[in-house]
Design a protein around this motif. Structure first.
Motif: not given
Length: 223
Positions: A173-177, A203-208, A215-219
């Motif tokens: 897995v590369d990312e959890l949305c 690692r958090p990469a984006l938080l909306l 809504l987040g991107r977790w790498l």
């Protein structure tokens, strides 16, 4: 990392915000309540998602090359045939009823050599659309490689929780949305990852944010 308003992003900006860091890229998308329930009281995720989650859900599907989903989740959630190629992950090679009328080539089956349903899956889907990846357990790293070799390099998985845990355990897995809706569920609802025990650093990469929904991107950090 700065919290951004989802409503301030155009569709093109949202696409860029969720662009894969490299290829192939396997991301897993989930929604849950604040207390971690991945399903509503009816046992499906549709009853807890909302407009904000739907917008990101649609953006991820629009830009993905293929969709990877466990057969149990497909049955529980009542999936219809999606626009993009769908890879059904099932050791039993059992094709959910809602997908049996799909055009040839739209549905692939990832399964094992020992599956009792292997012959039926080949007859229904065609030999080229049945991926035999292991004797008794599905070789998930081989699945990621096989999909990339078919040109499907932006790979989107929508679960379920046991498949997510297995993918994490396999280290692919590369990312959890992850969407967190502003609700509490209590009870004994299923979490987004269930089964295999893992310890994976993110690692958090984006938080909306929109109307209290996060809504987040977790790498996934390299092991």
């Amino acid at each position: 990392m700065e919290l951004q308003r989802l409503a301030d992003l155009s569709d093109d900006e949202l696409t860029r915000a969720y662009a894969p860091a490299r290829e192939p890229w396997l991301r897993v998308n989930f929604v849950s309540t604040v207390d971690g329930a991945a399903q509503g009281s009816d046992g499906v995720s549709k009853s807890i998602n909302n407009d904000a989650d739907k917008r990101v859900f649609d953006a991820l599907r629009t830009n993905a090359d293929c969709l990877v989903v466990g057969a149990g989740t497909l049955r529980t959630e009542g999936y219809d045939v999606p626009r993009l190629p769908l890879v059904v992950v099932s050791r039993s090679a059992d094709l959910p009823p809602t997908l049996r009328d799909a055009p040839r080539g739209r549905i692939l089956m990832a399964t094992v050599a020992s599956s009792d349903g292997l012959a039926a899956a080949r007859e229904h889907l065609g030999d080229d659309n049945v991926l035999v990846l292991g004797e008794d357990e599905i070789d998930l790293p081989a699945l990621k490689r096989e999909l990339a070799e078919r040109g499907w390099r932006d790979q989107l998985c929508e679960g379920g929780p046991s498949l997510f845990a297995d993918l994490l355990a396999a280290g692919i897995v590369d990312e959890l949305c992850w969407t967190i809706v502003p609700r509490l569920a209590g009870g004994d609802a299923v979490r987004i990852a269930v089964g295999a025990e893992v310890d994976v650093a993110l690692r958090p990469a984006l938080l909306l944010e929109q109307d209290g929904t996060l809504l987040g991107r977790w790498l996934v950090e390299p092991a």
